[in-house]
Every structure is written in C-alpha cells, then in structure tokens.
Design a protein around this motif. Structure first.
Motif, PDB file in Angstrom:
ATOM      1  N   UNK A  10      -5.292  -0.474   4.405  1.00  0.00           N
ATOM      2  CA  UNK A  10      -5.390   0.599   5.226  1.00  0.00           C
ATOM      3  C   UNK A  10      -4.559   0.677   6.403  1.00  0.00           C
ATOM      4  N   UNK A  11      -4.510  -0.248   7.020  1.00  0.00           N
ATOM      5  CA  UNK A  11      -3.563  -0.365   8.296  1.00  0.00           C
ATOM      6  C   UNK A  11      -2.239  -0.415   8.122  1.00  0.00           C
ATOM      7  N   UNK A  12      -1.885  -1.070   6.983  1.00  0.00           N
ATOM      8  CA  UNK A  12      -0.541  -1.201   6.341  1.00  0.00           C
ATOM      9  C   UNK A  12      -0.091   0.409   5.671  1.00  0.00           C
ATOM     10  N   UNK A  13      -0.921   0.897   5.280  1.00  0.00           N
ATOM     11  CA  UNK A  13      -0.875   2.275   4.718  1.00  0.00           C
ATOM     12  C   UNK A  13      -0.423   3.261   5.865  1.00  0.00           C
ATOM     13  N   UNK A  14      -1.280   3.232   6.895  1.00  0.00           N
ATOM     14  CA  UNK A  14      -0.957   3.978   7.820  1.00  0.00           C
ATOM     15  C   UNK A  14       0.460   3.740   8.509  1.00  0.00           C
ATOM     16  N   UNK A  15       0.701   2.313   8.815  1.00  0.00           N
ATOM     17  CA  UNK A  15       1.973   2.024   9.514  1.00  0.00           C
ATOM     18  C   UNK A  15       3.263   2.431   8.491  1.00  0.00           C
ATOM     19  N   UNK A  16       3.205   2.025   7.388  1.00  0.00           N
ATOM     20  CA  UNK A  16       4.251   2.330   6.451  1.00  0.00           C
ATOM     21  C   UNK A  16       4.571   3.888   6.222  1.00  0.00           C
ATOM     22  N   UNK A  30       5.211   4.228   1.727  1.00  0.00           N
ATOM     23  CA  UNK A  30       4.295   2.907   1.559  1.00  0.00           C
ATOM     24  C   UNK A  30       5.134   1.711   1.654  1.00  0.00           C
ATOM     25  N   UNK A  31       4.673   0.502   1.590  1.00  0.00           N
ATOM     26  CA  UNK A  31       5.346  -0.739   1.543  1.00  0.00           C
ATOM     27  C   UNK A  31       4.534  -1.929   1.668  1.00  0.00           C
ATOM     28  N   UNK A  32       4.856  -3.037   2.116  1.00  0.00           N
ATOM     29  CA  UNK A  32       4.229  -4.248   2.118  1.00  0.00           C
ATOM     30  C   UNK A  32       3.353  -4.449   3.114  1.00  0.00           C
ATOM     31  N   UNK A  33       2.261  -5.034   2.793  1.00  0.00           N
ATOM     32  CA  UNK A  33       1.072  -5.509   3.524  1.00  0.00           C
ATOM     33  C   UNK A  33       1.401  -6.673   4.228  1.00  0.00           C
ATOM     34  N   UNK A  34       1.582  -6.888   5.430  1.00  0.00           N
ATOM     35  CA  UNK A  34       1.876  -8.124   6.293  1.00  0.00           C
ATOM     36  C   UNK A  34       0.628  -8.809   6.227  1.00  0.00           C
ATOM     37  N   UNK A  35       0.850 -10.255   6.402  1.00  0.00           N
ATOM     38  CA  UNK A  35      -0.025 -11.176   6.661  1.00  0.00           C
ATOM     39  C   UNK A  35      -0.970 -10.868   7.758  1.00  0.00           C
ATOM     40  N   UNK A  36      -2.167 -10.842   7.419  1.00  0.00           N
ATOM     41  CA  UNK A  36      -3.565 -10.477   8.370  1.00  0.00           C
ATOM     42  C   UNK A  36      -3.646  -8.942   8.297  1.00  0.00           C
ATOM     43  N   UNK A  37      -2.905  -8.241   7.777  1.00  0.00           N
ATOM     44  CA  UNK A  37      -2.993  -6.894   8.168  1.00  0.00           C
ATOM     45  C   UNK A  37      -3.827  -6.354   6.896  1.00  0.00           C
ATOM     46  N   UNK A  84       0.929  -1.190  -0.056  1.00  0.00           N
ATOM     47  CA  UNK A  84      -0.089  -0.047  -0.020  1.00  0.00           C
ATOM     48  C   UNK A  84       1.007   1.230   0.010  1.00  0.00           C
ATOM     49  N   UNK A  85       0.539   2.251  -0.995  1.00  0.00           N
ATOM     50  CA  UNK A  85       1.413   3.361  -0.674  1.00  0.00           C
ATOM     51  C   UNK A  85       0.460   4.553  -1.218  1.00  0.00           C
ATOM     52  N   UNK A  86       1.032   5.687  -0.937  1.00  0.00           N
ATOM     53  CA  UNK A  86       0.183   7.023  -0.510  1.00  0.00           C
ATOM     54  C   UNK A  86       0.762   8.234  -1.595  1.00  0.00           C
ATOM     55  N   UNK A  87      -0.167   8.763  -2.143  1.00  0.00           N
ATOM     56  CA  UNK A  87       0.021   9.962  -2.551  1.00  0.00           C
ATOM     57  C   UNK A  87      -0.447  11.049  -1.638  1.00  0.00           C
ATOM     58  N   UNK A  88       0.411  11.934  -0.694  1.00  0.00           N
ATOM     59  CA  UNK A  88       0.169  12.714   0.157  1.00  0.00           C
ATOM     60  C   UNK A  88       0.373  14.083  -0.457  1.00  0.00           C
ATOM     61  N   UNK A 143       9.943 -10.747  -6.665  1.00  0.00           N
ATOM     62  CA  UNK A 143       8.616 -10.244  -6.227  1.00  0.00           C
ATOM     63  C   UNK A 143       7.672 -10.050  -7.247  1.00  0.00           C
ATOM     64  N   UNK A 144       6.432 -10.350  -7.347  1.00  0.00           N
ATOM     65  CA  UNK A 144       5.422  -9.861  -8.391  1.00  0.00           C
ATOM     66  C   UNK A 144       4.858  -8.809  -7.283  1.00  0.00           C
ATOM     67  N   UNK A 145       5.188  -7.522  -7.397  1.00  0.00           N
ATOM     68  CA  UNK A 145       4.596  -6.670  -6.421  1.00  0.00           C
ATOM     69  C   UNK A 145       3.245  -6.107  -6.805  1.00  0.00           C
ATOM     70  N   UNK A 146       2.186  -6.119  -6.135  1.00  0.00           N
ATOM     71  CA  UNK A 146       1.104  -5.628  -6.386  1.00  0.00           C
ATOM     72  C   UNK A 146       0.923  -4.431  -5.585  1.00  0.00           C
ATOM     73  N   UNK A 147       0.763  -3.191  -6.369  1.00  0.00           N
ATOM     74  CA  UNK A 147       0.968  -1.607  -5.626  1.00  0.00           C
ATOM     75  C   UNK A 147      -0.338  -1.307  -5.515  1.00  0.00           C
ATOM     76  N   UNK A 148      -0.990  -1.300  -4.444  1.00  0.00           N
ATOM     77  CA  UNK A 148      -2.365  -0.480  -4.189  1.00  0.00           C
ATOM     78  C   UNK A 148      -1.949   1.078  -3.869  1.00  0.00           C
TER      79      UNK A 148
END
Length: 147
Positions: free
Chosen positions: A57-63, A47-54, A21-25, A94-99
C-alpha cells in the motif's frame, strides 16, 4: 497458482523476484494511466516496484504520486499476476509479481515526478487496448466491466 501473462520463463535464465503494486484509478468509465516516453514509449498502469521493507500500500501511494502526481485513497487489492521480463533500466531479468489495486484518485498534487512520465485520462476501452502489459489490460477489462 498465480496467472502468468506474457512470455514464458526461459530455460536456463535466472530471474530476480520483483514485486510491484499497480493502480486502476477509475472515475466512471475513465482511467488514469501513464505514458512512459523515452526509450520505453509505452502506456502503463501507474505503479512500480515495492522497496525492501515497504508495504504494498505504501509503495502504491508513492509510485502513483511519482508517475502521475495524483494522490489516491481507499486502495482495494483486486488480485495479482506474474510476468517474466528483462528490465533494461536495472540490467536484470525479473519475475515481476504485479499486485493490482483499485483506488480512488483524489486530486492532482503536482506534475509527475519521474522523468519521461505523463499522466493521461483514457476511456477504459482504449486503455484496455493500449496498455503495454497483457496482465494490466486483463485487469482493466475485468474491473471496469464489473463497475
């Protein structure tokens, strides 16, 4: 089908899916980007990787907090793209899927928490030229044009 940016998938190479998950701020025509120094030396959307079970949106805030030290609010998903790449820090293909999300930067809480990262305000035109990923550049050009 999701749009691909960058190098095509290499034949006979196994790729591990790596959603992120990556952000345009943006504030006006300026965007907050990160510079990752050290071995990478590249500009990126925070932004960066979404952890398993995350959740994304939570990943976006954390990253965003880890890479910029900024808190954000009101994330809105703009779309996604994929890219195939080698990630030396994880020693994997990696096959990066970038949201990609647009979000509002609220305030700087602390310095970036990740080593070799710095948060930089840039005008959107410059950011759309210096961001390492062609997919990130595409989303910045499209989103800022639509403001």
């Amino acid at each position: 089908m999701m749009r691909r940016f960058g190098a095509p998938k290499q034949r006979n190479q196994r790729y591990i899916p790596r959603p992120g998950a990556y952000a345009i701020l943006a504030t006006g025509q300026d965007v907050l980007i990160t510079h990752q120094g050290g071995a990478f030396d590249e500009y990126q959307l925070p932004g960066g990787g979404i952890d398993m079970g995350e959740s994304p949106i939570a990943a976006l805030h954390r990253e965003v907090m880890e890479e910029t030290g900024w808190s954000i609010r009101n994330p809105v998903r703009l779309g996604a793209y994929r890219r195939f790449t080698f990630m030396p820090e994880y020693d994997l293909w990696a096959e990066k899927i970038c949201h990609i999300f647009a979000a509002i930067p609220v305030r700087k809480v602390c310095p970036p928490l990740e080593p070799d990262h710095s948060a930089i305000w840039s005008d959107a035109r410059t950011a759309s030229k210096i961001l390492h990923s062609a997919g990130d550049r595409h989303f910045v050009q499209t989103y800022v044009r639509d403001l």
